[in-house]
Design a protein around this motif. Sequence first.
Motif, PDB file in Angstrom:
ATOM      1  N   LEU A 303       1.213  -0.954   0.209  1.00 23.78           N
ATOM      2  CA  LEU A 303      -0.137   0.745  -0.406  1.00 23.78           C
ATOM      3  C   LEU A 303       1.095   1.342   0.110  1.00 23.78           C
ATOM      4  CD1 LEU A 303      -2.729  -0.437   2.337  1.00 23.78           C
ATOM      5  CD2 LEU A 303      -3.281  -0.050  -0.245  1.00 23.78           C
ATOM      6  N   ALA A 306       1.957   2.124  -3.368  1.00 26.09           N
ATOM      7  CA  ALA A 306       1.321   2.688  -4.732  1.00 26.09           C
ATOM      8  C   ALA A 306       1.524   3.556  -4.129  1.00 26.09           C
ATOM      9  CB  ALA A 306       0.195   1.533  -4.483  1.00 26.09           C
ATOM     10  N   THR A 307       1.065   3.992  -2.581  1.00 18.83           N
ATOM     11  CA  THR A 307       0.390   5.661  -2.782  1.00 18.83           C
ATOM     12  C   THR A 307       1.959   6.263  -2.724  1.00 18.83           C
ATOM     13  OG1 THR A 307      -1.194   4.283  -0.591  1.00 18.83           O
ATOM     14  CG2 THR A 307      -1.051   6.726  -0.575  1.00 18.83           C
ATOM     15  N   ASP A 309       4.511   6.368  -4.945  1.00 14.80           N
ATOM     16  CA  ASP A 309       4.842   6.473  -6.153  1.00 14.80           C
ATOM     17  C   ASP A 309       3.225   7.087  -6.617  1.00 14.80           C
ATOM     18  OD1 ASP A 309       5.440   5.742  -8.574  1.00 14.80           O
ATOM     19  OD2 ASP A 309       3.592   4.207  -9.184  1.00 14.80           O
ATOM     20  N   CYS A 310       1.879   7.178  -5.845  1.00 17.18           N
ATOM     21  CA  CYS A 310       0.896   7.865  -6.465  1.00 17.18           C
ATOM     22  C   CYS A 310       0.755   9.394  -5.848  1.00 17.18           C
ATOM     23  CB  CYS A 310      -0.699   7.372  -5.660  1.00 17.18           C
ATOM     24  SG  CYS A 310      -1.621   8.627  -6.315  1.00 17.18           S
ATOM     25  N   SER A 311       2.121  10.094  -5.022  1.00 21.05           N
ATOM     26  CA  SER A 311       1.898  10.868  -4.942  1.00 21.05           C
ATOM     27  C   SER A 311       3.398  11.718  -5.348  1.00 21.05           C
ATOM     28  CB  SER A 311       2.126  10.890  -3.262  1.00 21.05           C
ATOM     29  OG  SER A 311       2.532  12.074  -2.758  1.00 21.05           O
ATOM     30  N   ARG A 313       3.728  10.971  -9.005  1.00 18.67           N
ATOM     31  CA  ARG A 313       3.745  11.228  -9.892  1.00 18.67           C
ATOM     32  C   ARG A 313       3.059  12.488  -9.700  1.00 18.67           C
ATOM     33  NH1 ARG A 313       2.791   5.531 -12.906  1.00 18.67           N
ATOM     34  NH2 ARG A 313       2.052   6.723 -14.338  1.00 18.67           N
ATOM     35  N   MET A 314       1.972  12.237  -9.065  1.00 18.03           N
ATOM     36  CA  MET A 314       1.027  13.546  -9.252  1.00 18.03           C
ATOM     37  C   MET A 314       1.363  14.848  -8.481  1.00 18.03           C
ATOM     38  SD  MET A 314      -1.551  12.260 -10.168  1.00 18.03           S
ATOM     39  CE  MET A 314      -2.736  14.186 -10.641  1.00 18.03           C
ATOM     40  N   ALA A 318       5.813  14.885  -0.781  1.00 24.86           N
ATOM     41  CA  ALA A 318       5.839  13.672   0.306  1.00 24.86           C
ATOM     42  C   ALA A 318       4.333  13.145   1.056  1.00 24.86           C
ATOM     43  CB  ALA A 318       6.524  14.289   1.270  1.00 24.86           C
ATOM     44  N   LEU A 319       4.099  11.579   0.648  1.00 22.25           N
ATOM     45  CA  LEU A 319       3.298  11.188   1.405  1.00 22.25           C
ATOM     46  C   LEU A 319       2.622  11.535   3.074  1.00 22.25           C
ATOM     47  CD1 LEU A 319       0.498   8.803   1.407  1.00 22.25           C
ATOM     48  CD2 LEU A 319       2.169   7.575   1.990  1.00 22.25           C
TER      49      LEU A 319
END
Lengths: 369, 119
Positions: A303, A306-307, A309-311, A313-314, A318-319
């Motif tokens: 998780l 994936a998260t 990476d999403c942060s 790429r968008m 930092a998450l």
Amino acid sequence: MGFFQRLKQRSELRRVRRDAKEFPTPLIFVNLIDKLVECEQVEEAETVAKDALTRFPDSELIRTAYRRLMRLRNKEELKALRGELRRSADPLLYARLADLYLELGEEELAQDLALSAVEKFPQSDGNYIVLGKIRARRFAVSHQAKDGFLSIQYFERAVELNRDNYRSLLTMAEILVEVGQRTRALQVLEQILRFAPNDPRARRLRERALRLPNADERFLEDAFRKYEDLYRRGEGHRYNGYSPAERFLKEPTLLKKKLAQFSGLEGLKFVVALAPGGKILASFTAPGERVDRLFLAQKAERLFNATEDCSVRMDLGALKHGLFDGGDTKIMIMRFDIVRFALFMTRAVKVNLLDRAVRNFLEHELFVN
Amino acid sequence: MREILSELNEHAGVKGSMVVTEDGMIVASALSKGLEQETLAAVSSMMIQTAKKSLDSNLHRIIMTSSHGKLVLEDLGNAYIVVVTNSYINLDVTLIEIQSAGRKIRARERKLEQPPLQG
């Protein structure tokens, strides 16, 4: 306000001041800032907020409190600048307003404004400088390659338009030294020393650069990627010296006690702390629950990957945390510096109580001994 | 559907929204400049699939908070509504708006699925 009410406020302020000395955590600093504003000591509140931002650059609570306070302090200047900009769309005004937003902690507003300005006025350096500063600040906290690389690109563009741009050149050199790019950094520093031969900061930085191994990456982007990779693995040093999770990597037993504090959260089944790379640092299983620790840790790791990476790429930075709600099952993931946490819960968990527990954990508990 | 998304985007702090299927197919989108449609669809699909595997169940909602923005995914039944916001938005209010947009989209979908009246 009556005499007794003022007296009560002052005594509360004294108590929060004592707390801030004893337990300097983001949560307590925010209490102090709020109390100072309540007692109309706004100047001191600003000093405390700036200090807190330097101590806890990654804290969501501090950033919000700082932004709120600075908006209050600079309301008039903002209004005047916005009015001026409406009357005449001048690139310098755009840059001044964007820079002010940045100083107020409104990074996203600053970025949107500066981006719209560089589209309208591509030959003006001011807005490229603001964009470079935004990315440099983000890089200092996130250590993400994208931020570092973009900051250099914006500063380079600003220098192309104005060769003697001291601040841009200096920040660029600082970042290049940070990511170990000796030759590139020295080239930039030579540029500064040409027009400011006695500049002490440039000279000190030059000495640091000369001590680096002569091993620049062929492509600058690769240097940033390697830097980010080291940070993610917990092996690199921190650009801003901010490393609150390091003690937990050395002493995971400290974490075990802290995780047990979630035991009061209704619906909690299991909570785990992961080191960079996914190794379990500590975990806590709620009484009466039987879980496969390794299996859940692997789920959490997937998780996170994936998260995060999403942060990236968008381009969201930092998450911080994420809540995955499946109705019967809920999973909360959160990041504290380089340590990652995951909470596995049943539908019984109340989201408002979960939010409060997570905030208290991230912004207070993990900072106290 | 795009109209509903545009209306949602008018809410302060919302940067863009999209309706996307689990495998990343874009149904409708209304994104502000700087947000790439294909990237958002791809990361949303990856997030949905990973979350479903990890939850071992259906996925109702994801709320992701990062230092410079938030991302919300909400289940619509056959697809998901994805909303990108700035970092200092009040999510309590925005979630109500997202749910309301979701209800409108589902209602429109049901209307389209109804067979035309005979006679």
